[in-house]
Structure formats: C-alpha cells, structure tokens
Design an enzyme around this catalytic site. Structure first.
Site, PDB file in Angstrom:
ATOM      1  N   GLY A  88       0.812  -1.209   0.000  1.00 28.53           N
ATOM      2  CA  GLY A  88       0.000   0.000   0.000  1.00 28.53           C
ATOM      3  C   GLY A  88       0.846   1.260   0.000  1.00 28.53           C
ATOM      4  N   GLY A 122       4.594   8.058   1.869  1.00 27.41           N
ATOM      5  CA  GLY A 122       5.485   6.912   1.764  1.00 27.41           C
ATOM      6  C   GLY A 122       4.768   5.658   1.332  1.00 27.41           C
ATOM      7  CE  LYS A 166       3.361   6.145   5.585  1.00 30.46           C
ATOM      8  NZ  LYS A 166       2.241   6.850   6.240  1.00 30.46           N
ATOM      9  CG  ASP A 172      -6.033  12.208   4.345  1.00 27.68           C
ATOM     10  OD1 ASP A 172      -7.005  12.497   3.613  1.00 27.68           O
ATOM     11  OD2 ASP A 172      -5.079  11.518   3.952  1.00 27.68           O
TER      12      ASP A 172
END
Length: 497
Positions: A198, A203, A220, A310
């Site tokens: 993902g 990142g 990540k 977000d």
C-alpha cells in the site's frame, strides 16, 4: 603459432571493446525466486543469442556504445539468471542459481576464450598458457558462445570447474566453492522486507516479518531526500496516541540508508477495500456498526490534542485475528495539533490551501478556513453517506487542473442540501451533518450525542451487536447462491402429476 584470420582478429577486437568492467551493483528481484533479492552484474554484451559471430556482436547496442566510451546500466532480462559482483576476500557471496544439465558444454565442443570472463568478472585466475589463449581465439567464431554464456551466467562453482577442466585450465579457487547464501533486505536488523502492500500520505508500505518472532509487520518507507519528510513526525504521533483502542503499535522506527523507516503492527484490509469487495454497497447495519467505532477513534485523537485532517475510508483498517472486528485509524501524516498543553486553541485563519482528500473535505476546508475538530467530524459524515449511497454527488467531476477540480467539488458540495444528500436514508444521517455544519471553529463536538443518534437507530432497527459485517457474510452468500444455481441446472424442475 598459426596466424589468426580476419574474423578471429575481429573477435579479439571485440574482447578489447568489452573488457572494461562495468559498475553493476543495482538491486533487483530474481525472477526465479520472487522472494529473494539479487545483485545484477555483467555487461549486456554477454546476452547474445546462440550463433552470434563478430558482426552480430559488434551490432549489439551496448558494444557499440562501449566502443564510443559510453556505459549503460545493465538491466535484468526475463528468464536470465544474474551475475554477482566480484567476490572480495572474507565477503559472503550472493545467492547463486543452479545451472541446468543442458547448460554443461560437451568436452569436444569448441569453447570461447575464458580470459573474457576473467576480465569481466574480476576473478584472479591462475596464469593461462598463451598458446591456449591463441587456440581458443579461433573458437570464438563457433556457435558455442551462448553455451559458454549460459554456463558462466550461473556461476555455479562446481559446473564452472567442470567447464574449465575441459580447457585444461586450473580449477576454480577454493574460496569460490560455497553454499547458497540467502539474500534479503532487512531494516532495524530484525525485520525482513517483503512486497509492497500500500501507500500512505508520504510513503510506501511493505509487508515485513520479524525474523526473531516470525510476527508479520507493516513497514513504511520514506526517502530521506523528500522535500517535506513527514515519517518521523508521524511515528512521534503514533507514540503520543499509544494505548488508545484502534491505534496500531509501533515496533521500530529509524533510518536505513536513504530511507526513513517505521515498522508497525500489521492490520487487515481498509474499509475502502472491503467496500469494493462488497460491490460498493454496505447495509445499514454495517454502516452503523462502523460509524460507532469510527467516531470513537476520532474522539480519542481529539482528546490527545490533535486533528487528523485526512478522514477517508482508506485510513480506517480492520484488525486481524482476534481483533478482526476492531476498526483502526492510521496515517497521521497530515495530522496537526489544534491546542497546546494549556488547552489554548490554534487561531482562526483563512486563505489556507486544501489539506486532505477533497471528496470528504468539509465545506469550511474548501473555503480555505483553518481546520479544527468540526472538520474531522463533518468528513466522517460524508464517509457514512458514501457507504450508504455508493457514491457522492460530487464524484466524477471533470476538470483540466487539480485546482479547478477542487473548485468544482466545492461548488457541488456547497450547493447540495443535506436533506437531498441523505434523501431515502434514516433521518439520523441528516441530523448528524446538520449538527457538524453548525459547530463553531473552537467548539468541542458532542461525541456522545452523535454516537447516540446512530445507536438509537441501530436499536430501532432491531439489529444485533454481533459485529457481523457485510464482508463476513458476503462470501458465504455468494457461495451458497452459486451452489443453488448449479443444483437447479443439474436437476431441472419436473412436472408433478
């Protein structure tokens, strides 16, 4: 000694043009073992088809470039094994690929000059008789070039020793005889890096594994040369949120080479993934079950003095195993502190650029007003209606630039009445959005009131808090439906007399 022919001289010239070693240390994935990482090495001049003579060799694009002093980075070709870089003393050699029996040259076949491979590989071979080199130069015109390359590319010490023995060349030095060494990328010394699973705000996310405990983790990565590095800030926020329900735990964070790294608890699919799995439609029960948990996650972040900024289905993930019914919130790359340790709220400001995802952004965010708690809550309301409806009225708008698209979304969102957006759905959703839009900039939302709107509706619908979501039953429903259809086709209805 016999004088070499023109073709042999051309072949010798080809050796001179390709004898300069290339800088080949670029990592790539081994197509034969997808889970392993190897190092590409050796020039593309070696990758010539069987039967290639000096003319074909000189027409090879890499050889032509080398003749003019140019150098190209090699690339891994499909179905070709890889050549490791020169092995230094006390250095563990990379993973080698086993050669097939068909790649072993027959002792009676003419072979290419091994000095070519000596020059390209950097190995320190024992001195070779000049007469042998001259004799082998004639063999360069034969079609056995590809056979030699096929063998040389594998670099299996045993097979290479067998080949050199057919040319009366001393055997491979003992330090080159070794067992296979597993190659892998690791971060933090104990986490093995796997495939990409993902992306976040700043990142990419990879699957990883703790080699000590075998626990699977999420890794990540963010390039340290990023214009606005955020991963170190995000990792700090995860630690601030540590202990909250539905907040993933951090296993390790630091820097590895050119990357900032954060290793965290591995979670399940996002709500966006599950929404697509369920044909982009959630039942009312599933929406209400999710709304209750999602509100609690956002409330917890707010009580730690931060706003997320977000809110979207991609940033809510389900847990795994025993926590498979728990909703997690992730990705704090855009989070911001809205009040200090003395509970002093940030100042009201305007003319701010849009931060977050336009589809779920609040109206005040579109207007350029500084975000606060009310904006996170309003974004949640749009996510709930997205789950109910399948799409939102401002999706699919076309524009030339991103700014123009944001303006179109803003205009459509402002002009869409809440009652129209929620038409055909329980009144609780319209009440929720109207409440969010009425909040002041510094006003604290009444999270309990908002949760009770949906809990009351849940009980009125006589749903059960069994935490059985649509995706838990969707697979079994499809399988039973398919089985029933197959049965009806196999056993047609018969008329009863």
């Amino acid at each position: 000694m016999a004088t070499m022919s023109n073709d042999a001289a051309a072949a010798a010239t080809w050796h001179n043009n390709t004898s300069t070693p290339m800088d080949t240390t670029e990592p790539a994935t081994n197509s034969h073992n997808p889970g392993e990482t190897a190092v590409i090495g050796g020039p593309e001049a070696l990758l010539l088809p069987s039967g290639s003579g000096p003319e074909e060799m000189n027409r090879h694009p890499l050889l032509m470039a080398q003749a003019h002093g140019e150098h190209h980075q090699p690339r891994l070709l499909h179905n070709f094994p890889v050549i490791p870089p020169p092995i230094q003393q006390h250095q563990q050699p990379p993973l080698l690929q086993q050669a097939q029996p068909s790649q072993i040259p027959h002792p009676t076949q003419p072979q290419i000059d091994p000095t070519m491979f000596t020059q390209q590989s950097g190995f320190n071979w024992p001195p070779i008789d000049p007469n042998t080199i001259a004799a082998l130069a004639q063999a360069q015109l034969a079609s056995s070039h590809a056979q030699f390359v096929s063998l040389a590319l594998t670099l299996d010490p045993t097979l290479l020793s067998h080949f050199l023995a057919t040319q009366q060349i001393p055997p491979v030095p003992q330090p080159l005889v070794h067992k296979k060494a597993e190659m892998e990328l690791r971060v933090g010394n104990r986490f093995r890096l796997g495939r990409k699973i993902g992306s976040g705000s700043f990142g990419d996310i990879y699957l990883g594994q703790n080699i000590q405990t075998n626990e699977e983790v999420a890794v990540k990565l963010e390039c340290v040369k990023s214009k606005h590095p955020q991963l170190h800030i995000e990792s700090r926020l995860y630690r601030i949120m540590l202990g909250g329900i539905g907040i993933p735990e951090i296993r390790w964070c630091g820097q590895e080479g050119d990357y900032n790294v954060m290793v965290m608890e591995l979670l399940g699919p996002s709500l966006e993934d599950l929404f697509n799995f369920c044909q982009r439609k959630f039942s009312l029960k599933t929406v209400l079950l999710l709304a209750d948990q999602m509100l609690s996650r956002v409330e917890f972040i707010h009580c730690r003095d931060y706003i997320h900024r977000d809110i979207k289905p991609d940033n809510f993930l389900m847990g795994l195993g025993k926590r498979g019914n728990l909703v997690y919130i992730i990705d704090f790359g855009l989070a911001k502190r809205y009040r200090d340790s003395k509970h002093q709220h940030i100042a009201y400001r305007e003319n701010k650029n849009l931060t977050g995802t336009a589809r779920y952004a609040s109206i005040n965010t579109h207007r350029g007003i500084e975000q606060s708690r009310r904006d996170d809550i309003e974004s949640l309301g749009y996510v709930f209606m997205y789950f109910n409806r399948g799409t939102l009225p401002w999706q699919g708008l076309k524009a030339v630039t991103k700014r123009q698209k944001y303006e179109l979304i803003s205009e459509k969102k402002i002009s869409t009445r809440v009652d129209d957006l929620c038409a055909g759905y329980p009144e609780a959703f319209a009440q929720y959005l109207n409440y969010c839009r009425s909040l002041g900039f510094e006003e604290q939302p009444d999270y309990g009131y908002l949760r009770n709107l949906f809990r009351t509706l849940f009980h009125r619908q006589q749903f059960c808090y069994d935490y059985v979501f649509d995706w838990n039953t969707y697979k079994f429903y499809n399988e039973s439906l398919e089985a029933r259809n197959n049965f009806q086709q196999a056993v047609p209805n018969q008329r009863r007399h």
